[in-house]
Design an enzyme around this catalytic site. Structure first.
Site, PDB file in Angstrom:
ATOM      1  CB  CYS A   1      57.599  51.103  44.026  1.00  0.00           C
ATOM      2  SG  CYS A   1      58.915  50.056  44.677  1.00  0.00           S
TER       3      CYS A   1
ATOM      4  CG  HIS B   1      68.577  44.271  41.697  1.00  0.00           C
ATOM      5  ND1 HIS B   1      67.476  43.478  41.792  1.00  0.00           N
ATOM      6  CD2 HIS B   1      69.568  43.606  42.349  1.00  0.00           C
ATOM      7  CE1 HIS B   1      67.778  42.366  42.449  1.00  0.00           C
ATOM      8  NE2 HIS B   1      69.041  42.428  42.796  1.00  0.00           N
TER       9      HIS B   1
ATOM     10  CB  CYS C   1      58.159  45.450  49.639  1.00  0.00           C
ATOM     11  SG  CYS C   1      56.665  46.212  48.991  1.00  0.00           S
TER      12      CYS C   1
ATOM     13  CG  HIS D   1      65.012  38.238  41.564  1.00  0.00           C
ATOM     14  ND1 HIS D   1      64.477  38.679  42.754  1.00  0.00           N
ATOM     15  CD2 HIS D   1      65.317  39.348  40.856  1.00  0.00           C
ATOM     16  CE1 HIS D   1      64.452  40.006  42.749  1.00  0.00           C
ATOM     17  NE2 HIS D   1      64.962  40.434  41.605  1.00  0.00           N
TER      18      HIS D   1
ATOM     19  CD  GLU E   1      59.588  39.255  44.761  1.00  0.00           C
ATOM     20  OE1 GLU E   1      59.925  40.330  44.245  1.00  0.00           O
ATOM     21  OE2 GLU E   1      58.478  38.734  44.591  1.00  0.00           O
TER      22      GLU E   1
ATOM     23  CB  THR F   1      56.248  41.459  43.640  1.00  0.00           C
ATOM     24  OG1 THR F   1      57.656  41.724  43.728  1.00  0.00           O
ATOM     25  CG2 THR F   1      55.770  40.745  44.881  1.00  0.00           C
TER      26      THR F   1
ATOM     27  CB  CYS G   1      53.596  44.645  43.724  1.00  0.00           C
ATOM     28  SG  CYS G   1      54.786  45.571  42.754  1.00  0.00           S
TER      29      CYS G   1
ATOM     30  CB  SER H   1      66.289  46.660  37.933  1.00  0.00           C
ATOM     31  OG  SER H   1      64.890  46.856  37.917  1.00  0.00           O
TER      32      SER H   1
ATOM     33  CB  SER I   1      65.123  49.884  42.142  1.00  0.00           C
ATOM     34  OG  SER I   1      65.548  49.412  40.883  1.00  0.00           O
TER      35      SER I   1
HETATM   36  S1  SF4 Z   1      56.935  44.453  45.674  1.00  0.00           S
HETATM   37 FE1  SF4 Z   1      56.439  46.109  44.253  1.00  0.00          FE
HETATM   38  S2  SF4 Z   1      56.089  47.871  45.594  1.00  0.00           S
HETATM   39 FE2  SF4 Z   1      57.232  46.364  46.766  1.00  0.00          FE
HETATM   40  S3  SF4 Z   1      59.399  46.857  46.519  1.00  0.00           S
HETATM   41 FE3  SF4 Z   1      58.892  45.320  44.983  1.00  0.00          FE
HETATM   42  S4  SF4 Z   1      58.348  46.521  43.166  1.00  0.00           S
HETATM   43 FE4  SF4 Z   1      58.242  47.925  44.907  1.00  0.00          FE
END
Ligand code: SF4
Length: 287
Positions: free
Chosen positions: A12, A39, A93, A121, A123, A158, A188, A216, A260
């Site tokens: 992405c 990842h 991102c 995770h 994120e 996301t 996302c 991932s 990724s």
């Molecule tokens: S939020 Fe979506 S677009 Fe952004 S890095 Fe993660 S997977 Fe990719």
């Protein structure tokens, strides 16, 4: 045998931009990435070859500049890192920033925040790192263990499959009929596109190959999604993982890849699948 690539697959824009930013800064200053930028082992070895260090903890950083990964981090962690005198480059991102803003808005408006995602995770740690109270759910059992709150605000990691997120939000609503439940869709767009393209592809395929790092999240979600529509799904990291016997009697082989996964890794897997097809044709003719 025909190879059917999903209409949307692979890396992405968020991951591409993060890698480009890391390479650009590594040319100028010694750089350490905090955690895995993505990842994917192939990308990580390319960064290592450029002399970029990786540290899982800020205490182990030996350079003056550190990079926050595309997965983002919390405001508290950013402040702690800067307080150590380190220069921070943010590769977060923009769509992770959108999720952070959604979580902040829910919390500000008095909702008890529930994130649909993987508790450990990076994120999710970033999304929840500025909250004092929150919950993270990934399956029905986690939802059933939640406590009641008058207002519950739900957002998602996301890279979760939206279908699953919506199902868990419905379950939260059923479980707490007296609560006001607000859901902000933070999955996302690239994840949604890859998920729906994978469904479309898997419906037509006899065998599906999903390319991406074992850790991932979005790659694993693609594997689960494809497995609902095709009985023969294989997750590979590189072309070396592809096995000829997977394609016995297969007419259509579907191909997809996580956000990724670099293009050249997908191309090499596709070439290997073709090679297996040729070998099985030659074998058939000899029989
Ligand atoms: S939020 Fe979506 S677009 Fe952004 S890095 Fe993660 S997977 Fe990719």
């Amino acid at each position: 045998m025909r190879i059917l690539r999903a209409a949307h697959l692979g890396m992405c824009f968020g991951v591409r931009d993060a890698i480009a930013l890391a390479l650009e800064h590594a040319d100028a200053v010694p750089l350490t990435i905090l955690g895995d930028l993505v990842h994917n082992p192939t990308v990580l070895s390319a960064l290592e070859a450029k002399g970029i260090a990786v540290a899982q903890d800020v205490a182990h950083v030996e350079t003056g500049t550190v990079m926050v990964t595309a997965h983002g981090t919390s405001g508290r962690t950013l402040a702690r890192t800067r307080a150590l005198g380190l220069t921070v480059v943010e590769a977060t991102c923009p769509l992770v920033h959108v999720a952070h803003r959604a979580v902040a808005a829910l919390s500000r408006d008095g909702y008890h925040v529930v994130i649909v995602g993987q508790r450990d995770h990076v994120e999710v740690r970033g999304l929840t790192g500025d909250l004092d109270r929150f919950d993270v759910v990934l399956d029905d059992g986690d939802v059933l263990a939640l406590e009641e709150h008058p207002r519950i605000g739900v957002a998602a990691q996301t890279t979760q499959a939206l279908e699953k997120v919506r199902r868990l939000v419905d379950l939260i609503r059923q479980q707490f009929p007296k609560s006001e439940v607000r859901f902000i869709d933070t999955v996302c767009k690239p994840t949604k596109e890859r998920q729906s393209a994978a469904i479309e592809m898997a419906r037509q395929a006899d065998v599906v190959i999903v390319v991406g790092g074992r850790s991932s999240n979005n790659t694993r979600e693609l594997v689960k999604t494809c497995a609902r529509y095709c009985a023969r799904v294989h997750h590979v990291e590189t072309d070396a993982d592809v096995r000829a016997e997977w394609f016995d009697a297969a007419e259509v082989v579907g191909l997809t890849a996580g956000t990724s996964t670099p293009d050249d890794v997908v191309d090499r897997v596709e070439a290997q699948v073709r090679e297996c097809a040729v070998r099985s044709l030659v074998g058939d003719e000899r029989r």
